[in-house]
Write a protein that holds these residues in place. Structure first.
Motif, short mmCIF file in Angstrom:
data_model
loop_
_atom_site.label_atom_id
_atom_site.label_comp_id
_atom_site.label_asym_id
_atom_site.label_seq_id
_atom_site.Cartn_x
_atom_site.Cartn_y
_atom_site.Cartn_z
N LYS B 107 -36.66 22.53 -6.35
CA LYS B 107 -37.48 22.46 -4.92
C LYS B 107 -36.85 21.46 -3.96
CE LYS B 107 -42.23 22.50 -3.77
NZ LYS B 107 -43.59 22.59 -4.27
N ARG B 108 -36.34 20.38 -4.40
CA ARG B 108 -35.78 19.13 -3.59
C ARG B 108 -34.53 20.17 -2.81
NH1 ARG B 108 -36.93 16.31 -0.24
NH2 ARG B 108 -38.17 15.16 -1.65
N THR B 109 -33.77 20.53 -3.74
CA THR B 109 -32.51 21.20 -3.13
C THR B 109 -32.76 22.52 -1.97
OG1 THR B 109 -31.48 20.89 -5.18
CG2 THR B 109 -30.16 22.34 -3.60
N ARG B 110 -34.09 23.16 -2.37
CA ARG B 110 -34.30 24.01 -1.45
C ARG B 110 -34.94 23.69 -0.23
NH1 ARG B 110 -36.55 29.61 -3.28
NH2 ARG B 110 -36.00 29.63 -1.01
N GLY B 111 -35.51 22.50 -0.17
CA GLY B 111 -36.24 21.84 0.76
C GLY B 111 -35.07 21.48 1.92
N THR B 112 -33.81 21.23 1.39
CA THR B 112 -32.61 20.97 2.51
C THR B 112 -32.07 22.26 2.81
OG1 THR B 112 -30.82 20.98 0.88
CG2 THR B 112 -32.28 18.94 0.87
N PRO B 113 -31.52 22.03 4.09
CA PRO B 113 -31.05 23.44 4.70
C PRO B 113 -29.41 23.75 3.99
CG PRO B 113 -30.54 21.38 5.98
CD PRO B 113 -31.11 20.95 4.78
N ALA B 114 -29.23 23.19 2.61
CA ALA B 114 -28.03 23.57 2.03
C ALA B 114 -27.89 25.12 1.85
CB ALA B 114 -27.99 22.87 0.81
#
Ligand SMILES: Nc1ncnc2c1ncn2[C@@H]1O[C@H](COP(=O)(O)OP(=O)(O)O)[C@@H](O)[C@H]1O
Ligand SMILES: [Mg+2]
Lengths: 339, 284
Positions: B107-114
């Protein structure tokens, strides 16, 4: 109007699976640099609202504008400008605190050397310096929340969303966490949108709050305005059963704004509790109604919630509220059967 | 895009390095297979040879038919094990995504614009290293066993050229990449461990059982041989065996099998890109 750091929600609606109306037409504006509290019991729609504002969830209808950008049209750019602290922990337990921060920074396209120096600074700021090289799985609850906050700040956002950031922390941990938020706001002038179901927290820490219940905003304003809006003190009188005539008696007394009752307790909103109580007891006694208890309260957000929803805030709290209600029904049913 | 990819790839390698038990157990399984299964199950090709009446008139004929040119079952089996390991070790890629979802890390990764390409690519590249290295480990172990008295081992009978080695390398990389992509995509599309493992089993067993990785070729019914020749595991294993044991039992050169494998990989990666981009697009 200056759009930098502003949050605007216009009639946001989220219906899950075509049936659960989790957020039902929510509108508000948060000004740059404000600490805005979103207060509501469990299941009120706080997390759903945060997800829609932070480009995580598409609204069923309505729109959100952050920092002048329409969220549904620029989700990537919005993500760059905001920080989100999710309700649940998102740190990677197998990485150290520093590594968690470095990976997060990398995800925003920040260079490795810059990421390293920001991670070091942030971890010191959050007073995690001693634990910087420890695996995050060894962190205590409070340390984890601070690490989450650091991760949410690593790209220097203008707006930060915090979804129940102090849930599960002891009072000391909560106070400490709020210390960091207040400092950030003072130092950087960041806009803070925070959800909570702790009334005292919302009261003390927020410039303005919105109270949400069943997906709808029932009140918005500064905590003081909302409390003052109740117009004085709240006196609760408990009586023996079946004394409904007391409502008329109390209403006739000077300085009374309104009377509400549930079961055998009567809530009177009055100008001043101190002068009202002796008058009320005397009048009730004269009418032959036995008073079994009296409380006087300066209004708090509890009263504000009760005023706007007709329910006690605490009743709704906790995942077991429904279980408790079911159990109470059973107990009542059994008692009645015995009679 | 590059920085996001580098940061996320570093994370994957850190996680891998900090989980020595996982590495150890993933080494243990092929070791056991090579020791127990491969050594316990033998077919003596010589017993089928009769210079006058057949069914085979020379030993080479029998070996070509039964083991596609391998000098014994163990050597045939060792080539198959490489394919087997490339498939089963790729399963962790998807499982890791599922567990990262459960722990909130995803969820953290998906919260970033990566970008989704960085999220997918980092896990694919870092994750595929494990099955690739494990495949070579199996190959090395099987060769080593050949030099330990009392144990069956892999006997290489053809002259292996550097070009042949490159073909083996490509086969292992393509096969690992193919299944790494498949299972990683499952992990990204699904949310619940139960569903994921059900899906993996649904793929795993049929793929392995319709390949010639483990069965002696000559004992397979014709229909299975027909199915098997298109199976990506068979295609990769064919390359290995042809390089190690010679071409006498193969209708095509290793290059053709590699092309087939490349076709599978390109096809699957294209489908995966479409599905993963859709699953990871912002605002679901
Ligand atoms: N993914 C989902 N699918 C269906 N219903 C959901 C989902 N997420 C939340 N809900 C429901 O929406 C309502 C609001 O949930 P939520 O926004 O999480 O409330 P809060 O954060 O205030 O506790 C609840 O009734 C919850 O059960
Ligand atoms: Mg919530």
């Amino acid at each position: 109007m200056e759009q930098r750091g502003r949050i605007v929600a216009e009639n946001l609606v989220k219906v899950y699976n075509g049936q659960v109306r989790a957020v039902d037409g929510v509108s508000f504006e948060v000004n740059a640099g404000e600490v805005f509290g979103f207060l509501g019991p469990n299941g009120a729609g706080k997390t759903t609202t945060v997800s829609m504002l932070s480009a995580g969830l598409r609204p069923t209808s309505g729109r959100a504008v952050i920092d002048g950008l329409e969220v549904s049209q620029n989700p990537e750019e919005v993500k760059r400008r905001i920080g989100v602290i999710f309700q649940e922990s998102t740190a990677d337990g197998d990485l150290t605190g520093l590594e968690n921060l470095e990976v997060a920074a990398g995800c925003y396209g920040i260079s490795a050397s810059e990421a390293r120096s920001r991670a070091r600074t942030l971890i010191e700021q959050m007073q995690l310096g001693d634990a910087a090289d420890r695996y995050a799985k060894t962190y205590s609850g409070g340390m984890r929340r601070r690490l989450e906050l650091a991760v949410g700040l690593v790209h220097r956002p203008r707006v930060i969303f915090l979804d129940e950031p102090t849930l599960g922390l002891d009072p000391q941990g909560r106070a400490g966490f709020w210390g960091f938020i207040q400092k950030l706001r003072k130092d950087i002038g960041m806009t803070v949108f925070v959800t909570t179901h702790y009334l005292d927290e919302a009261d003390e820490m927020c410039d303005r709050i919105a109270i949400i219940d069943h997906g709808k905003i029932v009140a918005t304003g500064s905590p003081n305005d909302l409390k003052d809006g109740l117009g004085g003190d709240v006196v609760t009188l408990k009586t023996h059963a079946g004394a409904s005539e007391i409502t008329t008696i109390l209403q006739a007394l000077p300085g009374v704004h309104a009377i509400q009752h549930s079961n055998d307790s009567y809530r009177a909103k009055v100008q001043s509790g101190e002068t009202f109580v002796p008058l009320a007891v005397e009048a009730a006694t004269r009418a032959g109604v036995g008073i079994t208890g009296v409380t006087v309260k300066r209004p708090s957000l509890d009263e504000v919630f009760l005023e706007f929803t007709g329910r006690e805030f605490r009743e709704e709290e906790g995942p077991n509220a429904t279980d408790r209600a079911v159990m109470m029904q059973r107990v009542r049913g059994q008692l009645q059967g015995r009679r | 895009m590059l920085r996001e990819f580098v940061a996320l790839t570093r994370r994957e390698y850190l996680k891998l390095a900090r989980n020595p038990q996982a590495i150890f157990t993933s080494l243990l399984l092929p070791l056991l297979y090579l020791l127990l299964f491969g050594n316990g199950f033998t077919i003596n090709a010589a017993s089928f040879v009769n210079p006058e009446y057949g069914p085979f008139f020379t030993l080479q004929e029998a070996l070509d038919f039964l083991f596609r040119g391998a000098p014994n079952y163990y050597s045939y089996f060792a080539g198959g094990m490489v394919g087997f390991v490339a498939v089963t070790a790729s399963l962790f890629l998807g499982a890791n995504v599922i567990f990262d979802k459960l722990f909130g890390i995803f969820k953290r990764t998906r919260g970033t614009p990566a970008p989704s390409a960085a999220v997918f690519g980092s896990r694919l590249i870092a994750g595929a290293t494990q099955p690739i290295l494990l495949s070579f480990f199996v190959l090395a172990l099987a060769l080593l066993f050949g030099h330990i008295p009392g144990l069956h081992g892999l006997d290489v009978t053809a002259t292996v050229t550097p070009f042949g080695l490159v073909e083996v390398l490509l086969a292992i990389v393509l096969l690992s990449g193919l299944f790494a992509t498949l299972f990683l995509t499952f992990g990204i599309l699904l949310d619940v461990p139960q569903t994921y493992f059900a899906a993996v089993n649904l793929i795993n067993l049929p793929v392995l059982l319709t390949s010639d990785a483990l069965y002696p070729w000559g004992t397979m019914p014709t229909w299975l041989q027909n199915v098997s020749q298109y199976n990506p595991v068979s295609l990769a294993v064919n390359v290995l065996r042809e390089v190690m044991f010679g071409s006498s039992a193969y209708p095509y050169s290793p290059g053709i099998y590699l092309l087939g494998l490349l076709g599978w990989t390109v096809g699957l990666v294209s489908i995966a890109i479409v599905l993963v981009r859709r699953a990871l697009r912002p605002l679901e």
